[in-house]
Structure formats: C-alpha cells, structure tokens
Design an enzyme around this catalytic site. Structure first.
Site, short mmCIF file in Angstrom:
data_model
loop_
_atom_site.label_atom_id
_atom_site.label_comp_id
_atom_site.label_asym_id
_atom_site.label_seq_id
_atom_site.Cartn_x
_atom_site.Cartn_y
_atom_site.Cartn_z
N ASN A 8 -12.59 6.09 10.30
CA ASN A 8 -13.18 6.07 8.97
C ASN A 8 -14.09 4.84 8.88
O ASN A 8 -13.96 3.90 9.66
CB ASN A 8 -12.10 6.08 7.86
CG ASN A 8 -11.16 4.89 7.95
OD1 ASN A 8 -11.19 4.12 8.90
ND2 ASN A 8 -10.30 4.75 6.96
N CYS A 29 -4.40 -2.57 3.63
CA CYS A 29 -5.10 -1.45 4.26
C CYS A 29 -4.99 -1.62 5.77
O CYS A 29 -5.56 -2.55 6.34
CB CYS A 29 -6.57 -1.42 3.82
SG CYS A 29 -7.54 -0.11 4.62
N CYS A 64 -5.57 6.38 7.82
CA CYS A 64 -4.86 5.35 7.08
C CYS A 64 -3.80 4.75 7.99
O CYS A 64 -2.84 5.42 8.36
CB CYS A 64 -4.22 5.91 5.81
SG CYS A 64 -3.35 4.63 4.87
N GLN A 122 -2.21 6.78 -2.01
CA GLN A 122 -2.64 7.98 -1.29
C GLN A 122 -1.48 8.96 -1.17
O GLN A 122 -0.31 8.57 -1.14
CB GLN A 122 -3.19 7.62 0.10
CG GLN A 122 -4.55 6.92 0.05
CD GLN A 122 -5.04 6.50 1.42
OE1 GLN A 122 -4.30 5.92 2.20
NE2 GLN A 122 -6.31 6.76 1.71
N ASN A 155 0.88 -1.18 0.00
CA ASN A 155 0.00 0.00 0.00
C ASN A 155 0.92 1.22 0.00
O ASN A 155 1.60 1.49 0.99
CB ASN A 155 -0.86 -0.06 1.25
CG ASN A 155 -1.94 1.00 1.34
OD1 ASN A 155 -2.47 1.25 2.41
ND2 ASN A 155 -2.30 1.63 0.24
N ASN A 180 -15.35 1.96 3.04
CA ASN A 180 -14.28 1.00 2.77
C ASN A 180 -14.86 -0.40 2.96
O ASN A 180 -15.47 -0.69 4.00
CB ASN A 180 -13.11 1.23 3.73
CG ASN A 180 -12.56 2.63 3.63
OD1 ASN A 180 -11.92 2.99 2.65
ND2 ASN A 180 -12.81 3.45 4.64
N GLU A 209 -10.90 0.32 -1.00
CA GLU A 209 -10.85 1.59 -0.29
C GLU A 209 -11.61 2.66 -1.07
O GLU A 209 -11.40 2.82 -2.27
CB GLU A 209 -9.40 2.03 -0.07
CG GLU A 209 -8.60 1.11 0.83
CD GLU A 209 -7.28 1.71 1.24
OE1 GLU A 209 -7.28 2.85 1.76
OE2 GLU A 209 -6.24 1.06 1.04
#
Length: 270
Positions: free
Chosen positions: A155, A213, A75, A49, A15, A187, A204
């Site tokens: 989140n 993730c 994150c 990201q 990621n 998500n 995501e």
C-alpha cells in the site's frame, strides 16, 4: 430479519480491529456497509479497520475494510492480530497470510512477540505528485522535501521526516488525500528520528490519524534505511508501545505484540 455475527475485537499498539471469520457471514451481506456499521464507535463495535479472514489449505486470506467502507491493501498490525488469533484458536505458530497477491509470513514466538515478514518494498516515484504541487504545504509546515520519500509496501506511504504538531499532522494528512495529489489517496507518515529510533504518527487513508500503523512502521523504517537516518535493527515507537524492525536480505520484518480484547456477537439487521 436480525442475524448474528460472531466477532473478535483486537488491537496492535492501540490500532484496533473487529475481526470476523468469513464462514460466519451470509453471502447476502453488503460487506462495505457492514464494515461501516460495525466500525462505528457509537452504534457499532468500534474499530479502525474491519477484518474478514478465511482459512485455505496452506494459508489464510485476509480482507481489510476501512471505517468509510473502502478497502485497504495491507495492514501490518491487523496481520499480527490475525496471526495471534489463529495461534490461540489452532496452536499454529508459522502462519501464511495473503492480502490480495501479497504473501505475509508470520511467526508467533509467544503471545506477545509476533513477527511478520512483509517482503521487499519499492521506492515508487510513479505516484509521487510533482514537487510544485506540494511545495505550498511544505513551505507552510516547514517540511523538508529532501527528507520526504514515497514507499510502496503493498500500500502507498508518503514518509515525511519532519516534526509536526498533531493538529498540523491532521491538516497535512487530509490535504494530501486530494485527488490531484494522489489519485487513490495515500498513507502519510510523520517520522522523527532519535538514537536510531523512529517516533511515528500516521494518517491512514480511509481512517485518519491512528494510534499505530504496522505498514507505516515498515515503510518508515525502509525509508530511514534508504536515507541513512537509521540502521538495522531499529525500533519504531508509537503512543502505546513499539515495534522492533529489521532488514534481512532486502526483506522488512517487524515484531511486536497483539492483544485480544473480547469475543462477542453482533446483531445485524438485513
């Protein structure tokens, strides 16, 4: 006019992130557009990201942008990467990262073992769509709604304990972004449990399917505990590695590696 931005490329279990210190950014930048430009894998640096951080007296502030220019609230992998970067640059081992009003306590045991205490999660049914709205999806893809749960870890995560093929994960992940289901998107975690390990794939919001993730790992671990599928400590497994998960006094703690890939300069037209 062309300006220069110093950046760091990092990843947590595949990621990947472009990380920039806020002091290197002009106040005239459109940060959402900059995120889209730098995240582009063909014309930019390429990442899942885009991360901006700023040092304060006793904490580091982190701002997260998705590849579509939208903002993200949390994150876990980026937090581990930022903690490692700060450790490499300053030698600090105990680091506090703030994302919005969420405080994340990080500890760098060594370069390959970084832990993040993400605090307590909530199982929030407020933003869970009515069951009839997702019944068609569940029926079509053999999803057991009794093994589907919403987790808020800063989140929103929907955790589905059903095995789906990658092509079906993509379809279900996309369909669950519909405004009539989740107004702000969600998500989507596809979790399979074997021998107290969670094998996880995550769609995501704002990014699509990613190789790992961290917040999804935390949410899925918490969901697995609540449903009695696993016990603490446990392991969450992704394609390129795993995270060690544990629960202490209601707090979820993840530990794993973060990798520094490159430092460089990005040339930006203003």
């Amino acid at each position: 006019m062309i300006s220069k931005i110093n950046f760091v490329k990092m990843h947590g279990l595949g990621n990947d992130f472009v990380v920039v210190n806020k002091r290197d950014l002009s106040s005239s930048y459109d940060l959402s557009q900059l995120a889209k430009n730098m995240a582009d894998r063909h014309t930019g640096i390429g990442c899942d990201q885009f991360i901006i951080y700023e040092e304060h007296d006793d904490f580091y502030e982190m701002i997260i942008y998705n590849i579509d220019g939208s903002s993200a609230k949390l994150c876990g992998n980026a937090t581990r990467c930022l903690a490692k970067l700060i450790y490499l640059d300053t030698g600090k081992k105990d680091i506090t990262v703030m994302v919005g009003n969420k405080k994340l306590l990080c500890n760098v045991e060594d370069e390959n073992n970084i832990s993040v205490n993400v605090g307590k999660v909530s199982f929030n049914e407020v933003w869970m769509p009515s069951r009839d709205k997702i019944w068609e999806l569940a029926e079509r893809y053999m999803i057991d709604l009794k093994e589907t749960i919403c987790v808020d870890i800063g989140n929103p995560h929907l955790v589905i304990f059903s095995k789906l093929e990658p092509q079906d994960q993509k379809i279900v992940g996309e369909k669950l972004q519909a405004k009539e289901l989740f107004a702000d998107g969600v998500n989507v975690n596809f979790a399979e449990v074997k021998d107290n390990k969670i094998y996880l794939s995550v769609w995501e919001r704002g990014a699509g399917l990613t190789l790992a993730c961290g917040s999804g790992a935390c949410g899925s671990f918490a969901a697995g505990l609540k449903l009695g599928f696993i016990h603490s400590p446990s392991t969450v497994v992704f394609k390129y590695g795993s995270l060690t998960m544990k629960e202490e006094n209601g707090n979820i703690i993840m530990q794993g590696a973060a990798t520094l890939v490159a430092r460089g300069e990005y040339y930006c037209e203003q």
